[in-house]
Motif scaffolding. Structure first.
Motif, PDB file in Angstrom:
ATOM      1  N   ALA A   1       0.727  -1.124  -0.077  1.00  0.00           N
ATOM      2  CA  ALA A   1       0.032   0.032  -0.077  1.00  0.00           C
ATOM      3  C   ALA A   1       0.992   1.284   0.008  1.00  0.00           C
TER       4      ALA A   1
ATOM      5  N   ARG B   1      -5.177   2.431  -7.816  1.00  0.00           N
ATOM      6  CA  ARG B   1      -6.009   1.739  -7.073  1.00  0.00           C
ATOM      7  C   ARG B   1      -6.221   0.195  -7.521  1.00  0.00           C
TER       8      ARG B   1
ATOM      9  N   TYR C   1      -7.926  -0.276  -2.807  1.00  0.00           N
ATOM     10  CA  TYR C   1      -6.894   0.504  -2.168  1.00  0.00           C
ATOM     11  C   TYR C   1      -5.542   0.764  -3.208  1.00  0.00           C
TER      12      TYR C   1
ATOM     13  N   SER D   1       0.089   3.013   4.983  1.00  0.00           N
ATOM     14  CA  SER D   1       0.406   3.162   3.359  1.00  0.00           C
ATOM     15  C   SER D   1       1.806   3.957   3.487  1.00  0.00           C
TER      16      SER D   1
END
Length: 358
Positions: free
Chosen positions: A162, A174, A179, A288
């Motif tokens: 991420a 994405r 995500y 992330s």
């Protein structure tokens, strides 16, 4: 009253206040907060994922790239730079937290991170190496012990790391789980050593596209005279050098093949699980990564290099909550995120099933 030298010297002589002296400026001296010599070996591995001797050898290798052009006493020692980056990769903590524990500011740690990553990239081909022809027999034997499929020299799969995407094209990053990520292709050996890595594609890209646009097809085609294969999930097509499972087995031979395939391919899931558990910055629980895609790629490559280094040094994998005082005997595997691919060529797989699983 004192004026600093820079201000005092800029004033014309007639404007320099009477009674004020020129103050000499002394540069700040960096005082490390970390001392490996006072730490227990177990705590070093727990915090940095490498032992004392390996850290010193890695630091000596990277030192030419980490030293300031002018060897000033104010510079951050290479050992401290390496330790701070290892701590960041292992913990997945925020830069500010890692910087404070290393005795530097957050902006300084950001520069140190870039410097250490750039130094590591120069040695990627030394730490991530595909098996050479002379090693194929050993590699095939290790894989055969897992599931009794002959001539396997690697397990391939993709995993997602991420990141916070660039604002101008965030939709490209994405993935199908909604995500933002980088799609990372990994090939591993039977001992979880990472032999190939491709970390440059965004999360929306299919695993097959990543594979076809890596060096893997070329490498495997060059090895076809040895009749060797990679093993992958049904997200990949069947190729002369890539075996995937039978989607709807109809015979007992196909079922036996699928069972053997699953036992063999599971090693890549365990490898990805260990990699992300060892370096929490790659795991979703670490949040992330808030860097550019290029820097995220460098972070992923650095973690894989250090993972291989730890394996080759036979270092135990320690976690705070691991059993037996922190030693982790098993790690939750990263489940495959497979998505069926079209265009299978099953001739090669059918031959394997007929020869070895009838």
């Amino acid at each position: 009253m004192l004026l600093c030298a820079a201000v005092f010297d800029r004033l014309p002589p007639r404007h320099r206040p009477l009674g004020l002296a020129r103050r000499k400026i002394y540069p700040p001296v960096y005082r490390p907060l970390v001392d490996l010599s006072t730490m227990e070996e177990r705590h070093i591995i727990l915090r940095y994922r490498l032992d004392r001797a390996t850290i010193h050898e890695l630091c000596a290798q990277l030192e030419p790239d980490l030293m300031s052009p002018i060897r000033r006493p104010t510079g951050i020692p290479p050992l401290v730079q390496v330790l701070s980056v290892l701590h960041f990769l292992a913990s997945g903590s925020f830069q500010t937290t890692v910087a404070m524990s290393s005795g530097m500011s957050q902006p300084m740690f950001s520069k140190v991170l870039s410097r250490v990553l750039s130094a590591l990239m120069k040695y990627m081909q030394r730490y991530i190496v595909f098996p050479e022809e002379g090693d194929l027999a050993t590699v095939k034997g290790d894989f055969y012990a897992l599931g009794h499929i002959p001539n396997i020299i690697g397990a391939i799969d993709g995993t997602h790391v991420a990141l916070v995407p660039p604002k101008d094209n965030e939709q490209v990053y994405r993935n199908r789980k909604s995500y933002h990520s980088m799609n990372v292709q990994v090939v591993c050996l039977a001992d979880q050593y990472i032999s190939h890595l491709n970390a440059k594609f965004p999360g929306s890209v299919h695993d097959t596209y990543v594979m076809r646009n890596s060096s893997i097809p070329y490498v495997m085609e060059q090895l076809q005279r040895h009749r060797v294969w990679l093993i992958g999930d049904s997200g990949y097509p069947n190729l002369p050098w890539l075996l995937t499972p039978v989607r709807n087995p109809r015979t007992r031979a196909e079922e036996r093949y699928n069972e053997a395939h699953g036992r063999t391919r599971r090693i890549i899931e365990w490898t990805l699980g260990v990699l992300k558990a060892r370096f929490r910055c790659l795991h979703m629980t670490g949040g992330s990564l808030m860097y550019s895609p290029k820097k995220v790629c460098h972070i992923i490559v650095a973690c894989c290099m250090l993972h291989n280094l730890a394996l080759r040094r036979q270092l135990p994998f320690l976690q705070e909550d691991g059993p037996d005082g922190g030693v982790v005997a098993a790690v939750e595997p990263v489940e495959s995120e497979e998505e069926e691919d079209d265009g299978d060529d099953t001739d090669n797989r059918d031959t394997v099933i007929q020869q070895y699983f009838q």
